[in-house]
Design an enzyme around this catalytic site. Structure first.
Site, PDB file in Angstrom:
ATOM      1  N   ASP A  36       0.841  -1.137   0.330  1.00 48.23           N
ATOM      2  CA  ASP A  36      -0.468  -0.388  -0.086  1.00 48.23           C
ATOM      3  C   ASP A  36       0.830   1.434  -0.220  1.00 48.23           C
ATOM      4  O   ASP A  36       1.849   1.314   1.015  1.00 48.23           O
ATOM      5  CB  ASP A  36      -0.898  -0.292   1.439  1.00 48.23           C
ATOM      6  CG  ASP A  36      -2.232  -0.210   1.135  1.00 48.23           C
ATOM      7  OD1 ASP A  36      -2.845   0.238   0.581  1.00 48.23           O
ATOM      8  OD2 ASP A  36      -2.840  -0.566   2.136  1.00 48.23           O
ATOM      9  N   LYS A  49      -6.597  13.105  11.436  1.00 49.85           N
ATOM     10  CA  LYS A  49      -6.186  11.950   9.750  1.00 49.85           C
ATOM     11  C   LYS A  49      -7.125  12.514   8.911  1.00 49.85           C
ATOM     12  O   LYS A  49      -6.229  12.616   7.521  1.00 49.85           O
ATOM     13  CB  LYS A  49      -6.187  10.229  10.615  1.00 49.85           C
ATOM     14  CG  LYS A  49      -6.447   9.931   9.394  1.00 49.85           C
ATOM     15  CD  LYS A  49      -6.015   8.359  10.079  1.00 49.85           C
ATOM     16  CE  LYS A  49      -6.313   7.481   9.013  1.00 49.85           C
ATOM     17  NZ  LYS A  49      -6.025   5.989   9.248  1.00 49.85           N
ATOM     18  N   ASP A  95      -4.396   2.754  -5.283  1.00 46.72           N
ATOM     19  CA  ASP A  95      -2.477   2.620  -4.735  1.00 46.72           C
ATOM     20  C   ASP A  95      -2.085   2.188  -3.770  1.00 46.72           C
ATOM     21  O   ASP A  95      -1.238   1.635  -3.265  1.00 46.72           O
ATOM     22  CB  ASP A  95      -2.481   4.331  -3.637  1.00 46.72           C
ATOM     23  CG  ASP A  95      -3.917   4.459  -3.082  1.00 46.72           C
ATOM     24  OD1 ASP A  95      -4.178   2.907  -2.952  1.00 46.72           O
ATOM     25  OD2 ASP A  95      -3.226   4.776  -1.826  1.00 46.72           O
TER      26      ASP A  95
END
Lengths: 1260, 396
Positions: A940, A1009, A1176
């Site tokens: 990742d 976040k 991704d």
């Protein structure tokens, strides 16, 4: 008298026909011509002014003629009407173009044809009188015609024969309608005729489909469709009727005439072809390449003599059209091309086809290595032998020819009770009834629509003829079966129906046109590249072997196949003819067709009002109801099935589900992508780029860009689609076990709707207090809502699992395409690797790889990654953790449902379980390194968007925080930002800011976040504040009254911190936003080209509703996305540009990695490695992780070593800065501002990109 | 007409001083402050000890409220206040009801009501008025209570967190000590106020949903509402087939649910209109001119005791609403056409049962006809499936 004038007038006209430069005058004359048209003349052409000799004579004659005409008309107006009343049979004659009004017109035209421009006073008076008289007469004639027409419409139901002969407005052209010689003789002469008048080419020559009006799009589609369904006379009829009315004639474009002409050419019908050509000339259009292709084709078919052909070719070259272009620029089928060639050869026996250009090779710097000549010789092989692959191909072909797949449902089968059997029987009876009823309604509708065409109006008739009636009926029944209980919006249903019709039509057409056989031949050859037991030499020998159907075409030299041979290159080298391209229908046609089909379904299906009644005496009620739903101010039409029918379906619990062929993964390797519209499924049409409904600009952009520019994308998509998959049977068993029991929402297996909570009290007595009832209603509504949500989740899972079960034990493929930014997606929607945890756990590579020396370690690390327990630990600690919990892992693998259930606590439980099983198997193997693993291992990107920004801006601090910089422990950007915010907060707190003091101890990774993650995707301060507010509200000990103030403060600090850490990022974002804003202000939508060469356009425009299809059940309103005349939506353009641009970069990175992966040499001897991606997140075999990681880093460095922003700036300047500068001062200023902004590329920082290559946690 | 100025909050004082009309109409508070000439402000602030209220950032004024058409209307004329108090309180010998007064503003009417002997709860949405209102009830031992609350935002339907001035009826009524009474009992309390000049329709819809579902304030019984309403909306609300141009869904909904009485009419023209820039004297704005030619109607809406007597209940009222929306979605069509989209039952049969012809048009049906139509279908017994409706058809 009239005969005399006729001849002379024609002669005079012939002389006047030299092109004269006085369009304005001519146009005026045309208007004067009025509705009756035929009286327009070229008398005003200046060249006739000097024909003095004729002047007087002409006047005398004119007056006489006019007077005679008036008398005649007066007489006729009575007599004709009388006659018409009496004699109906005479009427159709009028329509045929040669009937009643023709002779008088001849008189008239001949007369005016000779009229000169008067000079003296008396002449002017005379002229005036004449004009008045003419006007009167016109009026009279118009009235007369209208009278007759209205009568005729009443009297005749519809004309029994179709119009063939056109009614021409121009007399000199009308001569040709009654030829002295053969039609073949006529043709070149017609060609030499100048167009009737110069049309205003600006408004009349729309270059793309999108510029046509809705009505024009419909007409063009109608003509094309008629050609396909052999209704050419009908098309011709509509063309003629439109042509003969001035108002309607304006709708016709050259494309439409050409289409009909092509149809006649295919049949070799010369007379009709000349008719159409006459109409082209009459409408003032100049034949183009397509017209000539049709003419030559027709002559080729008729075996025309050389003389005529030669004159045609001569005329063609006079008009500046190249003979060569006939074969390169005109889409013709092979057979047609051969016919044209035959005709040409008669005149020029030496003429040869232009040689096919050698396959061009992409020269992009990034792809140089991929297309280099000295690469590996062979393409990575699949694990299957040729025989197997061929039989798989047969299966897939069968599926696609049937257009649908029946799959056994994994829902627990209903016990065969009496009730169930009865329900199934009832359903079957009903369906039989419906089938018959639908057939009848379809026929009735078709008859009705055909009459419409006969009346000269557009209708859907040919579109309904495309498919076999039975097939249409089956399709409708299938849709009815799949209709959800709460109904479906009418518009959606209409869209769905027309899409299905189109898809089936394409498949059928390919079948009928023999393309399936060709496909079979070439695909079998293509499989040699992929099969495990075949060898491919440098230049495929297959090309020469066997007599290919295109005998004439294969006589030019064998194209040099560049090495390495990618699937696309190989396919192209095989010389497979490009599949016929079916243009999707324009949106208005799609909607109208879908609507028509939906209405038929509503109309035809009926059922008895009570199904239990076995006597069948109850009255019939509709099955589908058109209901309105009210949402705010909107009123949405919904088709809703009768609740009793829903109940019946539920009771019958039929054990099969029906899917469209394109919704199911493929059973053989997909066709390689070779162009923006060919690839993926064998027969069903698939688009390279998915777009919003009706948007055509993407597809147009792809079609027009140089073919080599797309090679990277085409090959990458092919590569991703070529990965073979299989179902992980053990996991599927476990999931099914849960699914067929009560589900387990915690593990992502939805429970059946019957498990939804029930209201405490099902029924209240009538006497209960209203308030009590109200309460119960609310509870009931809550429960029902929950049940509905559960039902839809359950249905989704049912589809997925049923497909998985269907594919168990088979090998299958997921063809890919991309969205408008180049991000790739698998085409089959229900079951693919992009789905939830369950879906991913169900999939594994069909091709296994031995783990090799490090594979087992990677498996373990992957396992720990999936649990989410050790996100911020270095790799070796994760590995150590895996060893630590090995006991739990083995326990989970052995007794997943009965043991300690360690896997259930993981972040991705099902994938963890699958990995546990794989690890257990490998560990217990005598030699783990030789264990053949099928499990995909993921790597990742850590905050991939920011990684790209950091690399673009070369931010040192930012790069380090998103792991571009090598480091021993993985960096966490969220913690980094939180720390930075904390620094600012402390400063502020010391300064005495109250909020800063309040927030002490509350600034955590979690709070920031989401905002940090979404900043890359263009979140604004406003949105960021809302996100933070949400987080703060979750904190129980935070004083809630400060939430607003605190979130306001925090979002500023987060943005400030990001600016500090990613100094380049904000600058780039700002630059992109500003550029997009200015471009949008100039009235354009933002376009760019990715580093790989894919052209991208942002489709956001101001929405604009087109109220379209009226009448019937309801009128359909829809948004027309394809309308490129709409202004851009500045807000969306501006906010969308930065994230879309970054997405186009991450997709480029992925494609580069995919392309380079196949040619890298993994540790074992095999070449190429399996690679798939979820944006991704890159997947490969455990054994190849290291190699993939290396490629991924190298490609990232390569990508960002390009001057990406400079290239973008250069492209935008050349695309959007007007040159020369506009005239208006305000625009001038805007243009200069735009140019200035576009050229002010943000300066990069000092980060050394090469360091990425050594970063362990860049992708991990 | 003269009113004590000292205790009034700043923004009000200005308009009260300038306002000669019987009502005084204010633009939105924030806007007033902004456009006040500085000299004026200082001059008045001297005699007023109160601080300028802090701007409330948490609820920034919506864009819509900036419109010059968004007035707040207050009763400032004593005579009118007395008249209204008499009308609302009813005959003096009856035991007085608890009265909720919405947005009393300067409190002129409040005083009149108190004088008439009513027990008043003032629900004021604008914080600036609250100190003054509280001062009114000082010596009345609890006859006046002031609460910061917006009546039209009680139990907002959008859900989410409820922040003042929005409130939950549960909390409010508990605080006031109001008990739930059965629907068939008498009127537990009365409400007096004015519909917001913008969004009368929205307010009416919200109340209608609350009423039919017996939720929010109507949970506590048949609450009587006395409201001033604009002429246009008033005519539509009262329309029926005799006035079919104005007849629409809300007319039916309210006429079925309530007895509607007109208590009073007051022409706009006698008011002064205040916009952001102060008193409006000669306007050429079309919208304002139109408004000035209209009347305001004070209507009394008392829910009918027998509303839920038959098969229309809070359980199925939403089907009734859907039926009405469907019918008025295409009002020129016949009822039978709509019935075919609403119920799988035999439409002709149903129409026969309620004694209507098959070609009856929607606009020819009286409100009670609709109710009868609905109840006939709802109580038809021989069929399992009476309606095609389900909750997905509406976003409640």
């Amino acid at each position: 008298m009239s005969v005399l004038c006729w001849g002379r007038g024609a002669a005079g006209l012939r002389r006047a026909l030299q092109p004269c430069g006085c369009p304005g005058l001519l146009a005026k004359e045309g208007i004067l011509g009025g509705v009756c048209g035929p009286r327009r003349s070229s008398s005003a052409s200046p060249q006739e002014q000097d024909q003095d000799r004729r002047k007087d004579w002409g006047h005398v004659e004119l007056l006489e003629v006019l007077q005679a005409r008036v008398r005649q008309l007066q007489a006729e107006s009575v007599s004709e009407v009388v006659v018409n009343r009496v004699d109906v049979a005479r009427l159709p004659e009028r329509g045929s173009g040669d009937g009643g009004p023709q002779p008088p017109r001849k008189v008239q035209r001949g007369a005016t044809g000779a009229s000169p421009v008067p000079r003296s006073g008396w002449a002017q008076r005379l002229e005036k009188d004449k004009r008045i008289q003419r006007m009167h007469m016109q009026q009279l004639e118009v009235n007369l015609q209208m009278q007759v027409q209205s009568q005729s419409e009443e009297l005749k139901v519809w004309p029994k024969h179709l119009q063939v002969e056109p009614r021409l407005l121009s007399k000199q052209l009308a001569v040709f309608l009654a030829p002295e010689s053969s039609w073949e003789e006529q043709l070149p002469r017609v060609l030499q005729e100048a167009p009737r008048k110069l049309r205003l080419t600006v408004g009349r020559a729309p270059s793309t489909q999108a510029q046509l009006s809705g009505q024009q799009q419909k007409l063009l589609a109608f003509f094309k469709c008629c050609l396909l369904t052999n209704h050419l006379p009908l098309a011709h009829h509509l063309l003629v009727t439109h042509h003969s009315q001035q108002r309607k004639q304006k709708l016709l474009t050259l494309d439409m005439y050409n289409t009909v002409m092509l149809g006649w050419a295919r049949q070799g019908a010369f007379r009709e072809l000349v008719y159409v050509l006459l109409m082209v000339k009459d409408a003032g259009l100049t034949p183009d390449l397509l017209s000539y292709a049709a003419i030559l084709q027709c002559m080729g078919r008729r075996g025309q003599d050389a003389g005529t052909i030669e004159r045609c070719l001569k005329q063609m070259s006079q008009e500046g059209l190249k003979l060569q272009a006939l074969f390169t620029a005109v889409p013709l089928s092979e057979e047609e091309q051969a016919t044209v060639l035959k005709a040409v050869h008669k005149v020029k026996p030496t003429f040869s086809l232009p040689p096919r250009p050698p396959p061009a090779v992409n020269t992009s710097k990034l792809l140089r290595a991929v297309y280099a000549k000295d690469g590996p010789v062979s393409y990575p092989k699949l694990h299957l032998p040729l025989k197997t692959l061929q039989s798989l191909f047969e299966k897939q072909l069968c599926v696609e020819l049937a257009s649908k797949v029946c799959v056994v449902s994994v829902e627990k089968p209903a016990l065969p009770s009496k009730e169930v059997t009865h329900a199934r029987k009832t359903l079957q009876t009903l369906r039989d009834h419906w089938e018959k009823a639908l057939c009848r309604v379809l026929q009735e509708t078709k008859n009705h629509l055909e009459v419409e065409v006969h009346k000269g109006r557009f209708s859907l008739y040919p579109f309904l003829c495309l498919l076999d009636e039975r097939e249409v009926v089956q399709m409708l029944l299938q849709v009815l079966q799949a209709l959800p209980a709460q109904g479906e919006s009418f518009t959606t249903l209409a869209r769905e129906l027309s899409a299905r019709t189109f898809s089936r039509h394409v498949v059928q057409r390919r079948r009928l046109s023999g393309q399936v056989q060709a496909l079979e031949t070439y695909y079998r050859k293509y499989l040699h590249l992929l099969a495990s037991d075949t060898k491919v030499r440098r230049a495929p020998p297959l090309l020469l072997a066997g007599a290919s159907p295109d005998a004439q075409l294969s006589d030019h030299p064998v194209p040099q196949v560049p090495n390495p041979c990618l699937p696309r290159q190989y396919w192209e080298a095989l010389g497979a003819p490009e599949a016929l391209r079916e243009q999707p229908w324009p949106l208005p046609v799609q909607m109208e067709l879908g609507k028509q089909l939906a209405e038929m379904l509503v109309q035809a299906t009926r059922m008895p009002s009570s199904l239990d009644n076995r006597h069948g005496s109850s009255r019939l009620v509709p099955v589908l109801y058109h209901v309105y739903s009210f949402r705010n101010v909107q009123q949405i039409g919904i088709l809703k099935p009768h609740p009793a029918y829903v109940q019946l379906l539920e009771t019958a619990a039929e054990p099969t589900l029906t899917f469209e062929a394109v919704d199911v993964p493929m059973l053989c390797p997909p066709l390689p992508w070779t162009s923006p519209h060919t690839g993926a499924f064998l027969l069903s049409p698939t688009k390279l780029m998915r777009t919003v409904e009706g948007a055509t600009q993407h597809q147009e952009l792809l079609e027009t860009c140089p073919p080599t520019a797309l090679h990277g994308a085409l090959d990458a998509l092919t590569q991703l689609g070529n990965c073979a998959w299989r179902v992980n049977g053990r996991v599927l068993d476990l999931v099914l076990q849960l699914f067929q029991a009560k589900g387990c929402p915690k593990l992502g297996v939805p429970a059946p709707a019957s498990e939804a909570p029930q209201p405490a009290e099902a029924h209240v007595p009538q006497s209960a207090a209203p308030a009590r009832k109200a309460e119960l209603r609310r509870e009931l509504a809550r429960c029902q809502k929950l049940a509905r949500e559960m039902h839809s989740l359950r249905a989704e899972a049912l589809y997925r699992l049923s497909l998985a079960q269907h594919l168990r034990g088979r090998v299958f493929w997921l063809p890919h395409n991309m969205d408008f930014r180049g991000r790739t997606y698998p085409c089959p929607p229900h079951f693919n690797h992009l789905g939830s945890d369950v879906a991913r756990a169900l999939l594994e590579f069909a091709q296994g790889r031995p783990l090799g020396p490090h594979g087992l370690d990677w498996l373990k690390i992957h396992l720990v990654n999936l649990t989410g327990f050790k996100k911020r630990e270095p790799l070796r600690k994760r590995l150590a953790f895996a060893e630590e919990v090995m006991d739990d892992i083995l326990d989970s693998a052995d007794q997943p449902m009965t043991g300690r259930k360690w896997w259930m606590g993981a972040e991705e439980p099902w994938q963890t379980l699958a990995c546990c099983m794989e690890v257990a198997n490998a560990v217990r193997c005598s030699d783990p390194a030789a264990y053949v693993s099928h499990l995909p291992v993921h790597q990742d990107g850590s905050c991939n968007g920011l990684q790209h920004y950091a690399a673009l801006g070369r931010d040192s601090v930012g790069a380090a925080s998103v792991n571009l910089e090598p480091s021993d422990v993985p960096q966490d950007v969220y913690s980094g930002v939180a720390a930075q915010v904390e620094v600012f907060r402390r400063q502020d707190a010391q300064r005495g800011t109250r909020v800063a003091q309040m927030l002490e101890g509350f600034i955590t990774r979690k709070v920031v976040k989401q905002t940090v993650m979404t900043v890359v995707y263009g979140v604004t301060r406003y949105g960021g504040r809302l996100q933070i507010e949400k987080r703060l509200r979750e904190l129980t000990d935070f004083p809630q009254e400060f939430v607003w103030e605190a979130s306001h403060y925090l979002v500023r600090q987060v943005f400030k911190s990001l600016q500090e850490m990613f100094s380049g990022t904000r600058a780039i974002q700002h630059w992109l936003t500003e550029s997009a804003r200015l471009i949008s202000h100039m009235g354009s939508v933002v376009e760019w080209v990715t580093p790989l060469g894919i052209p991208i356009i942002q489709p956001y425009r101001l929405e604009h509703k087109v109220k379209q299809v009226r009448g019937g059940i309801q009128s359909i309103t829809y948004i027309h996305n394809g309308d490129i005349s709409q202004k851009p939506n500045t807000r969306k353009q501006k906010n969308g540009f930065p994230p879309n641009f970054i997405h186009s970069l991450d997709s480029s990175h992925m494609m580069l990695t995919a392309l380079h992966c196949y040619r890298s040499r993994p540790l074992c001897r095999r070449k190429g490695l399996t690679f798939v991606s979820v944006h991704d997140c890159y997947w490969t075999h455990a054994a190849d992780v290291a190699v993939m990681n290396q490629v991924c880093r190298e490609q990232f460095v390569c990508l960002h070593s390009e001057p990406i922003l400079e290239d973008l700036s250069r492209f935008l300047v050349s695309r959007f800065c007007p040159n020369p500068t506009p005239r208006k001062i305000s625009q001038c200023w805007e243009a200069s501002q735009l140019k200035e902004t576009l050229q002010a590329v943000p300066k990069p920082g000092a980060f050394d990109l090469e360091r990425v290559k050594h970063s362990t946690y860049f992708f991990s | 007409m003269w009113i004590p100025v000292a205790g009034l909050p700043l923004q009000l004082r200005l308009s009260a001083l300038a306002g000669a009309g019987r009502f005084c109409i204010l633009g939105s508070g924030a806007a007033m402050r902004k456009h006040l000439p500085a000299r004026n402000r200082r001059g008045l602030a001297d005699s007023s000890p109160q601080l300028l209220p802090e701007p409330d950032f948490r609820n920034p004024p919506r864009k819509a409220s900036r419109s010059s058409l968004d007035f707040k209307r207050y009763v400032t004329d004593r005579r009118l206040a007395t008249t209204l108090a008499q009308i609302v309180c009813g005959k003096p010998n009856r035991p007085p009801h608890l009265l909720l007064e919405c947005n009393p503003g300067p409190g002129i009417l409040t005083e009149a009501l108190l004088e008439a002997g009513a027990t008043v709860v003032a629900l004021e949405s604008d914080k600036t008025f609250i100190p003054h209102l509280e001062s009114l009830g000082k010596n009345l031992d609890g006859k006046l209570r002031v609460i910061h609350c917006d009546f039209f935002r009680i139990d907002p339907r959008s859900g989410g967190a409820i922040k003042p001035p929005a409130m939950s009826s549960e909390g409010l009524f508990k605080n006031l000590g109001v008990e739930e009474v059965p629907w068939t009992a008498g009127v537990p309390l009365k409400v007096f106020g004015m519909f917001p000049s913008r969004g009368e329709k929205r307010a009416l819809w919200k109340l209608a949903y609350d009423l039919y579902s017996c939720s929010s304030i109507y949970k506590f019984g048949r609450i009587e509402i006395n409201m001033f309403i604009g002429e246009k909306e008033f005519q539509k609300l009262m329309a029926d087939p005799r006035n079919r141009g104005l007849y629409y869904v809300l007319s039916v909904v309210w006429q079925v649910a309530c007895e509607i009485k007109v208590l009073h009419m007051e022409p706009w023209s006698s008011f002064d209109v205040y916009t952001r820039s102060g008193r409006l004297e000669n306007t050429k704005r079309k919208e304002v001119l139109e408004l000035l030619q209209q009347n305001l109607y004070l209507i009394q809406m008392t829910p009918r005791r027998n509303l839920f007597a038959n098969s229309l209940t809070p359980m199925n009222y939403n089907i009734f609403f859907h039926l009405l929306k469907h019918c008025f979605g295409k009002r020129s069509a016949t009822v039978i056409d709509h019935l075919r989209s609403l119920t799988p039952l035999d439409a002709a049969d149903i129409l026969m049962q309620i004694g209507k012809k098959e070609d009856e048009k929607v606009v020819n049906m009286y409100p009670e006809d609709f109710k009868r139509l609905f109840e006939t279908i709802e109580s038809s017994e021989d069929c399992t499936y009476k309606w095609l409706y389900d909750d997905t058809l509406e976003d409640v």
